[in-house]
Design a protein around this motif. Structure first.
Motif, mmCIF file in Angstrom:
data_model
loop_
_atom_site.group_PDB
_atom_site.id
_atom_site.type_symbol
_atom_site.label_atom_id
_atom_site.label_comp_id
_atom_site.label_asym_id
_atom_site.label_seq_id
_atom_site.Cartn_x
_atom_site.Cartn_y
_atom_site.Cartn_z
ATOM 1 N N THR A 5 0.823 -1.205 0.000
ATOM 2 C CA THR A 5 0.000 0.000 0.000
ATOM 3 C C THR A 5 0.860 1.259 0.000
ATOM 4 O OG1 THR A 5 -1.797 -1.161 1.119
ATOM 5 C CG2 THR A 5 -1.845 1.242 1.239
ATOM 6 N N THR A 6 1.927 1.256 0.795
ATOM 7 C CA THR A 6 2.819 2.414 0.856
ATOM 8 C C THR A 6 3.473 2.664 -0.490
ATOM 9 O OG1 THR A 6 3.245 2.059 3.202
ATOM 10 C CG2 THR A 6 4.868 3.367 1.981
ATOM 11 N N ARG A 7 4.035 1.629 -1.094
ATOM 12 C CA ARG A 7 4.715 1.789 -2.384
ATOM 13 C C ARG A 7 3.720 2.155 -3.484
ATOM 14 N NH1 ARG A 7 8.890 3.732 -4.709
ATOM 15 N NH2 ARG A 7 9.680 2.533 -6.424
ATOM 16 N N PHE A 8 2.540 1.539 -3.465
ATOM 17 C CA PHE A 8 1.504 1.862 -4.445
ATOM 18 C C PHE A 8 1.150 3.343 -4.350
ATOM 19 C CE2 PHE A 8 -2.600 2.206 -6.398
ATOM 20 C CZ PHE A 8 -2.638 1.211 -7.366
ATOM 21 N N THR A 9 0.935 3.822 -3.146
ATOM 22 C CA THR A 9 0.565 5.220 -2.933
ATOM 23 C C THR A 9 1.678 6.161 -3.382
ATOM 24 O OG1 THR A 9 -0.855 4.556 -1.101
ATOM 25 C CG2 THR A 9 -0.242 6.884 -1.202
ATOM 26 N N GLU A 10 2.946 5.799 -3.125
ATOM 27 C CA GLU A 10 4.078 6.618 -3.563
ATOM 28 C C GLU A 10 4.118 6.740 -5.083
ATOM 29 O OE1 GLU A 10 7.562 4.690 -2.062
ATOM 30 O OE2 GLU A 10 7.302 5.473 -0.034
ATOM 31 N N LEU A 11 3.916 5.629 -5.781
ATOM 32 C CA LEU A 11 4.026 5.634 -7.241
ATOM 33 C C LEU A 11 2.795 6.187 -7.945
ATOM 34 C CD1 LEU A 11 5.808 2.261 -8.005
ATOM 35 C CD2 LEU A 11 6.639 4.544 -8.515
ATOM 36 N N VAL A 12 1.628 5.857 -7.434
ATOM 37 C CA VAL A 12 0.388 6.178 -8.137
ATOM 38 C C VAL A 12 -0.254 7.459 -7.611
ATOM 39 C CG1 VAL A 12 -1.895 5.263 -8.771
ATOM 40 C CG2 VAL A 12 0.062 3.730 -8.617
ATOM 41 N N GLY A 13 0.007 7.799 -6.364
ATOM 42 C CA GLY A 13 -0.560 9.018 -5.800
ATOM 43 C C GLY A 13 -1.861 8.818 -5.054
ATOM 44 N N MET A 14 -2.288 7.573 -4.939
ATOM 45 C CA MET A 14 -3.490 7.248 -4.163
ATOM 46 C C MET A 14 -3.390 5.799 -3.711
ATOM 47 S SD MET A 14 -6.390 6.922 -7.183
ATOM 48 C CE MET A 14 -5.946 8.416 -8.013
ATOM 49 N N SER A 15 -4.163 5.450 -2.718
ATOM 50 C CA SER A 15 -4.132 4.081 -2.198
ATOM 51 C C SER A 15 -4.701 3.111 -3.228
ATOM 52 C CB SER A 15 -4.947 3.998 -0.908
ATOM 53 O OG SER A 15 -6.330 4.118 -1.210
ATOM 54 N N PRO A 16 -4.409 1.816 -3.087
ATOM 55 C CA PRO A 16 -4.966 0.830 -4.031
ATOM 56 C C PRO A 16 -6.493 0.846 -4.077
ATOM 57 C CG PRO A 16 -3.222 -0.176 -2.728
ATOM 58 C CD PRO A 16 -3.469 1.178 -2.142
ATOM 59 N N GLY A 17 -7.134 0.967 -2.917
ATOM 60 C CA GLY A 17 -8.597 1.004 -2.889
ATOM 61 C C GLY A 17 -9.149 2.230 -3.600
ATOM 62 N N ALA A 18 -8.536 3.379 -3.358
ATOM 63 C CA ALA A 18 -8.962 4.612 -4.022
ATOM 64 C C ALA A 18 -8.727 4.509 -5.529
ATOM 65 C CB ALA A 18 -8.218 5.810 -3.438
ATOM 66 N N TYR A 19 -7.619 3.882 -5.920
ATOM 67 C CA TYR A 19 -7.318 3.709 -7.344
ATOM 68 C C TYR A 19 -8.395 2.854 -8.011
ATOM 69 C CZ TYR A 19 -5.011 2.338 -11.641
ATOM 70 O OH TYR A 19 -4.730 2.113 -12.965
ATOM 71 N N ARG A 20 -8.776 1.759 -7.357
ATOM 72 C CA ARG A 20 -9.797 0.894 -7.947
ATOM 73 C C ARG A 20 -11.111 1.640 -8.107
ATOM 74 N NH1 ARG A 20 -10.661 -4.773 -5.626
ATOM 75 N NH2 ARG A 20 -10.985 -3.606 -3.732
ATOM 76 N N ARG A 21 -11.499 2.414 -7.095
ATOM 77 C CA ARG A 21 -12.750 3.180 -7.192
ATOM 78 C C ARG A 21 -12.659 4.234 -8.296
ATOM 79 N NH1 ARG A 21 -12.097 2.461 -1.742
ATOM 80 N NH2 ARG A 21 -11.157 4.522 -1.439
ATOM 81 N N ALA A 22 -11.523 4.912 -8.391
ATOM 82 C CA ALA A 22 -11.362 5.987 -9.374
ATOM 83 C C ALA A 22 -11.329 5.470 -10.804
ATOM 84 C CB ALA A 22 -10.085 6.777 -9.087
ATOM 85 N N THR A 23 -10.798 4.270 -11.002
ATOM 86 C CA THR A 23 -10.670 3.748 -12.369
ATOM 87 C C THR A 23 -11.841 2.878 -12.790
ATOM 88 O OG1 THR A 23 -9.377 1.849 -11.613
ATOM 89 C CG2 THR A 23 -8.153 3.821 -12.334
ATOM 90 N N ALA A 24 -12.725 2.553 -11.857
ATOM 91 C CA ALA A 24 -13.846 1.667 -12.185
ATOM 92 C C ALA A 24 -14.674 2.219 -13.344
ATOM 93 C CB ALA A 24 -14.728 1.449 -10.963
ATOM 94 N N ALA A 25 -14.983 3.488 -13.297
ATOM 95 C CA ALA A 25 -15.808 4.079 -14.354
ATOM 96 C C ALA A 25 -14.953 4.681 -15.466
ATOM 97 C CB ALA A 25 -16.705 5.157 -13.764
#
Length: 147
Positions: free
Chosen positions: A97-117
């Motif tokens: 989660t830490t590394r994902f957030t560093e690279l992507v700029g959001m948590s994995p859960g937030a990323y999944r919600r943001a990219t769903a649509a």
């Protein structure tokens, strides 16, 4: 100086072998010592030379590959964040989660919600290109000698 050129080229070939192994086996338990043994180098030497060639350590390169794959799995939406973490070879949800957030700029859960649509109707190859994480965000600005 010309006598050192063949030696430098052999070293670059070994570094490419390490990078290719990381790309192929990112989901397997890999550590710098194992990668170094595979190309007959010490772990310290491999880390220094890999960073000089690619601008980041072997560990950071491995984590970037894992995060890229995790982004694809999260966009699919059929796995939980924990399942994605384990599927890409991370043993620690916190580190993932830490590394994902560093690279992507959001948590994995937030990323999944943001990219769903957002991904609806995009071909997978385009979605992968558009959503690829920015590598080396935390690396120094030094130019690597190998692209």
């Amino acid at each position: 100086m010309a006598a050192r050129e063949p030696e430098r080229l052999r070293e670059l070939a070994r570094l490419r072998q390490v990078r290719d192994r990381i790309d192929r086996e990112y989901a397997q338990p890999l550590d710098v010592e194992a990668l170094a043994r595979g190309v007959h180098m010490s772990a310290g030497h491999l880390s220094r030379r890999f960073r000089a060639a690619y601008g980041e350590s072997p560990y950071r390169y491995l984590m970037t590959r894992r995060i890229e794959r995790a982004m694809t799995l999260l966009r699919r939406g059929d796995l939980s964040v924990t399942e994605v973490c384990l599927a890409v070879g991370c043993g620690s949800l916190g580190t993932f989660t830490t590394r994902f957030t560093e690279l992507v700029g959001m948590s994995p859960g937030a990323y999944r919600r943001a990219t769903a649509a957002a991904d609806v109707g995009l071909p997978p190859c385009v979605a992968k290109k558009v959503t690829r994480p920015v590598r080396n965000r935390e690396a120094s600005a030094a130019r690597p000698y190998l692209a």
